[in-house]
Design a protein around this motif. Structure first.
Motif, PDB file in Angstrom:
ATOM      1  N   ASN A  30       0.859  -1.180   0.000  1.00  0.00           N
ATOM      2  CA  ASN A  30       0.000   0.000   0.000  1.00  0.00           C
ATOM      3  C   ASN A  30       0.895   1.230   0.000  1.00  0.00           C
ATOM      4  OD1 ASN A  30      -2.483  -1.369   0.099  1.00  0.00           O
ATOM      5  ND2 ASN A  30      -2.304  -1.634   2.311  1.00  0.00           N
ATOM      6  N   PRO A  32       2.462   4.493   0.570  1.00  0.00           N
ATOM      7  CA  PRO A  32       2.147   5.577   1.515  1.00  0.00           C
ATOM      8  C   PRO A  32       2.031   6.909   0.768  1.00  0.00           C
ATOM      9  CG  PRO A  32       4.081   4.320   2.187  1.00  0.00           C
ATOM     10  CD  PRO A  32       3.793   3.942   0.781  1.00  0.00           C
ATOM     11  N   ASP A  33       1.209   7.783   1.300  1.00  0.00           N
ATOM     12  CA  ASP A  33       1.091   9.131   0.751  1.00  0.00           C
ATOM     13  C   ASP A  33       2.395   9.870   1.040  1.00  0.00           C
ATOM     14  OD1 ASP A  33       0.485  11.762   0.086  1.00  0.00           O
ATOM     15  OD2 ASP A  33      -1.572  11.607   0.800  1.00  0.00           O
ATOM     16  N   LYS A  34       3.053  10.341  -0.011  1.00  0.00           N
ATOM     17  CA  LYS A  34       4.340  11.010   0.161  1.00  0.00           C
ATOM     18  C   LYS A  34       4.222  12.293   0.978  1.00  0.00           C
ATOM     19  CE  LYS A  34       6.555   8.969  -3.868  1.00  0.00           C
ATOM     20  NZ  LYS A  34       7.276   9.199  -5.150  1.00  0.00           N
ATOM     21  N   LYS A  35       3.000  12.820   1.085  1.00  0.00           N
ATOM     22  CA  LYS A  35       2.792  14.013   1.918  1.00  0.00           C
ATOM     23  C   LYS A  35       3.048  13.705   3.393  1.00  0.00           C
ATOM     24  CE  LYS A  35      -1.401  14.745   0.555  1.00  0.00           C
ATOM     25  NZ  LYS A  35      -2.752  15.340   0.403  1.00  0.00           N
ATOM     26  N   ASN A  36       3.000  12.410   3.727  1.00  0.00           N
ATOM     27  CA  ASN A  36       3.211  12.001   5.123  1.00  0.00           C
ATOM     28  C   ASN A  36       4.667  11.656   5.411  1.00  0.00           C
ATOM     29  OD1 ASN A  36       0.464  12.250   5.725  1.00  0.00           O
ATOM     30  ND2 ASN A  36       0.041  10.160   5.015  1.00  0.00           N
ATOM     31  N   SER A 109      -0.081   7.274  11.554  1.00  0.00           N
ATOM     32  CA  SER A 109      -1.513   7.605  11.562  1.00  0.00           C
ATOM     33  C   SER A 109      -2.073   7.687  12.977  1.00  0.00           C
ATOM     34  CB  SER A 109      -2.294   6.563  10.748  1.00  0.00           C
ATOM     35  OG  SER A 109      -2.289   5.299  11.390  1.00  0.00           O
TER      36      SER A 109
END
Length: 254
Positions: A30, A32-36, A109
């Motif tokens: 999955n 990950p959102d690179k913004k995170n 998260s």
């Protein structure tokens, strides 16, 4: 304790990581959102630093119950710090070698809900090490009967839950009103479960022993509080035949 952080390091460097074997074991990769990435990096640095001086909760009890097995498991344990898994933490055997995988993205998260990620990891590892220690002295067998599965869960999950429940289980009031209420509820549920004859309903009860609802895991709660109420005799109970642990609980606390 050995730490493998290569996956999360590669992710933070922008390298490809989706081909790692661990994603085959966790429902696929999955992305990950690179913004995170910033918060993932923060969590990773904190966890990586913490693990270098990791100590289980209730270390005195670990030593008393498991002796050299505890030290050996802790020294040999390999923790993979990852990102992109479907689960926050899971145990995996790969090429006959055990690993504990902890996903930094999933931990990140938790931060927005004000969870202490270090404490989350400490709880996870304390419980996993305890499971492995119990498994050495009392292995789980695939051919257990339904009643044996319930009994083993009371024994294994009860011990591991107690060891990870509080920093020092001797400082918990195991006779407090709220604890006794949880204990009585777990006993009532166990009574229903252990006399079940319908195979579909048996599966339902077994699913509840390992569900996400902490206090709904009636076998673990029953065992944890039973051991908590008998801490002074815990070594004796631990070394008794676990097949009779449910009978013992109902006899002593009838």
């Amino acid at each position: 304790m050995k730490i493998d952080d290569s996956i999360v390091v590669d992710f933070l460097l922008g390298k490809e990581i989706k081909n790692s074997w661990i994603f085959e074991s966790s429902g696929g990769y999955n992305a990950p959102d690179k913004k995170n990435a910033v918060i993932i990096k923060t969590v990773y640095e904190r966890i990586n630093s913490y693990l270098k001086s990791f100590k289980v909760k209730n270390e005195e009890l670990f030593v008393r119950l498991f002796k050299e097995n505890y030290a050996n498991i802790l020294n040999d344990m390999e923790v993979i710090l990852s990102v992109g898994c479907s689960y926050g933490a899971f145990f995996e055997l790969h090429e006959n070698k055990p690993y504990m995988v902890i996903d930094m993205g999933m931990l990140a998260s938790y931060v927005k809900y004000d969870y202490d990620v270090v404490e989350v990891v400490r709880n996870i590892l304390t419980q996993e090490i305890a499971h492995r220690c119990v498994g050495i002295t009392t292995p789980y067998e695939d051919d257990f009967s339904y009643y044996e599965m319930l009994s083993y869960s009371v024994y294994d999950d009860g011990i591991t839950s107690l060891l990870s429940y509080a920093e020092d289980s001797f400082k918990v009031d195991w006779n407090a009103e709220d604890i006794n209420k949880k204990f009585d509820e777990a006993k009532k549920t166990m009574t229903l479960a252990m006399y079940e004859k319908n195979e579909n309903e048996m599966s339902h009860w077994l699913d509840k022993t390992s569900g996400d609802d902490y206090w709904g895991r009636f076998s673990a709660v029953l065992g944890m509080i039973y051991f908590g109420k008998n801490l002074d005799n815990m070594e004796e109970i631990f070394n008794n035949d676990w097949h009779f642990i449910i009978d013992d609980i109902f006899k002593v606390n009838a």
